[in-house]
Design a protein around this motif. Structure first.
Motif, PDB file in Angstrom:
ATOM      1  N   GLU A   8      -1.599 -14.753   3.669  1.00  0.00           N
ATOM      2  CA  GLU A   8      -0.171 -14.465   3.794  1.00  0.00           C
ATOM      3  C   GLU A   8       0.689 -15.607   3.258  1.00  0.00           C
ATOM      4  O   GLU A   8       1.721 -15.389   2.633  1.00  0.00           O
ATOM      5  CB  GLU A   8       0.179 -14.168   5.251  1.00  0.00           C
ATOM      6  N   TYR A  57      -7.160  -2.125   2.203  1.00  0.00           N
ATOM      7  CA  TYR A  57      -7.624  -0.783   1.902  1.00  0.00           C
ATOM      8  C   TYR A  57      -8.411  -0.332   3.114  1.00  0.00           C
ATOM      9  O   TYR A  57      -9.434  -0.921   3.456  1.00  0.00           O
ATOM     10  CB  TYR A  57      -8.541  -0.769   0.683  1.00  0.00           C
ATOM     11  N   VAL A 107       3.789  -8.455   2.506  1.00  0.00           N
ATOM     12  CA  VAL A 107       2.625  -7.741   2.995  1.00  0.00           C
ATOM     13  C   VAL A 107       2.794  -6.248   2.758  1.00  0.00           C
ATOM     14  O   VAL A 107       3.838  -5.682   3.055  1.00  0.00           O
ATOM     15  CB  VAL A 107       2.391  -7.997   4.499  1.00  0.00           C
ATOM     16  N   CYS A 108       1.741  -5.620   2.225  1.00  0.00           N
ATOM     17  CA  CYS A 108       1.719  -4.165   2.044  1.00  0.00           C
ATOM     18  C   CYS A 108       0.477  -3.641   2.721  1.00  0.00           C
ATOM     19  O   CYS A 108      -0.607  -4.057   2.385  1.00  0.00           O
ATOM     20  CB  CYS A 108       1.689  -3.794   0.560  1.00  0.00           C
ATOM     21  N   ARG A 109       0.637  -2.740   3.668  1.00  0.00           N
ATOM     22  CA  ARG A 109      -0.539  -2.190   4.351  1.00  0.00           C
ATOM     23  C   ARG A 109      -0.569  -0.708   4.234  1.00  0.00           C
ATOM     24  O   ARG A 109       0.351  -0.025   4.169  1.00  0.00           O
ATOM     25  CB  ARG A 109      -0.528  -2.593   5.820  1.00  0.00           C
ATOM     26  N   ARG A 116       1.729 -11.116  -2.824  1.00  0.00           N
ATOM     27  CA  ARG A 116       1.615  -9.834  -2.121  1.00  0.00           C
ATOM     28  C   ARG A 116       0.173  -9.710  -1.647  1.00  0.00           C
ATOM     29  O   ARG A 116      -0.722 -10.265  -2.264  1.00  0.00           O
ATOM     30  CB  ARG A 116       1.919  -8.654  -3.057  1.00  0.00           C
ATOM     31  N   TRP A 117      -0.037  -8.969  -0.577  1.00  0.00           N
ATOM     32  CA  TRP A 117      -1.401  -8.680  -0.147  1.00  0.00           C
ATOM     33  C   TRP A 117      -1.386  -7.434   0.714  1.00  0.00           C
ATOM     34  O   TRP A 117      -0.348  -6.965   1.150  1.00  0.00           O
ATOM     35  CB  TRP A 117      -2.027  -9.865   0.582  1.00  0.00           C
ATOM     36  N   GLY A 118      -2.560  -6.894   0.928  1.00  0.00           N
ATOM     37  CA  GLY A 118      -2.669  -5.705   1.755  1.00  0.00           C
ATOM     38  C   GLY A 118      -4.111  -5.372   2.027  1.00  0.00           C
ATOM     39  O   GLY A 118      -5.020  -6.128   1.686  1.00  0.00           O
TER      40      GLY A 118
END
Length: 117
Positions: free
Chosen positions: A80, A89, A115-117, A85-87
């Protein structure tokens, strides 16, 4: 992977890519029983995107926040802090067992921590 980034002239991202890949692969090793870890790497003119996959659908994908005195548990906090960006799968265990965490690092000092979830 670091050598490829250097050859492509993206050497400013090498240190962070190495740290984040190491953290995510270590998480797979510590928290799953899978024997295979998959890495997908995409190098774009302005960014690098990496996904680390495992084949253990029943293990936790995200961990709880680390306590101050814990010797571990800070891997996703590093992701983070360093990633643009991170997320995650998440698996659909009926047809796909693979799950993973991805991150992207942008060239030129973009804002970290999206953050993308």
């Amino acid at each position: 992977m670091g050598d490829v980034l250097i050859l492509l002239g993206i050497d400013e991202l090498v240190r962070d890519v190495r740290v984040l890949v190491s953290e995510l692969v270590t998480n797979v090793h510590l928290h799953t029983s899978t024997t295979v870890v998959r890495l997908d790497v995409a190098v774009h003119p302005t960014s690098v995107r990496v996904a680390v996959w495992d084949d253990a659908p029943r293990s936790r994908l995200l961990s709880l926040p680390a306590l101050v005195d814990d010797g571990s548990g800070r891997g996703l906090l590093l992701v983070e802090a360093l990633a643009s960006r991170w997320g995650v799968y998440r698996p659909n265990v009926e047809w796909r067992t693979r799950k993973g965490v991805w991150f992207a690092l942008d060239r030129g000092g973009e804002v970290a921590g999206q953050v993308c979830r």
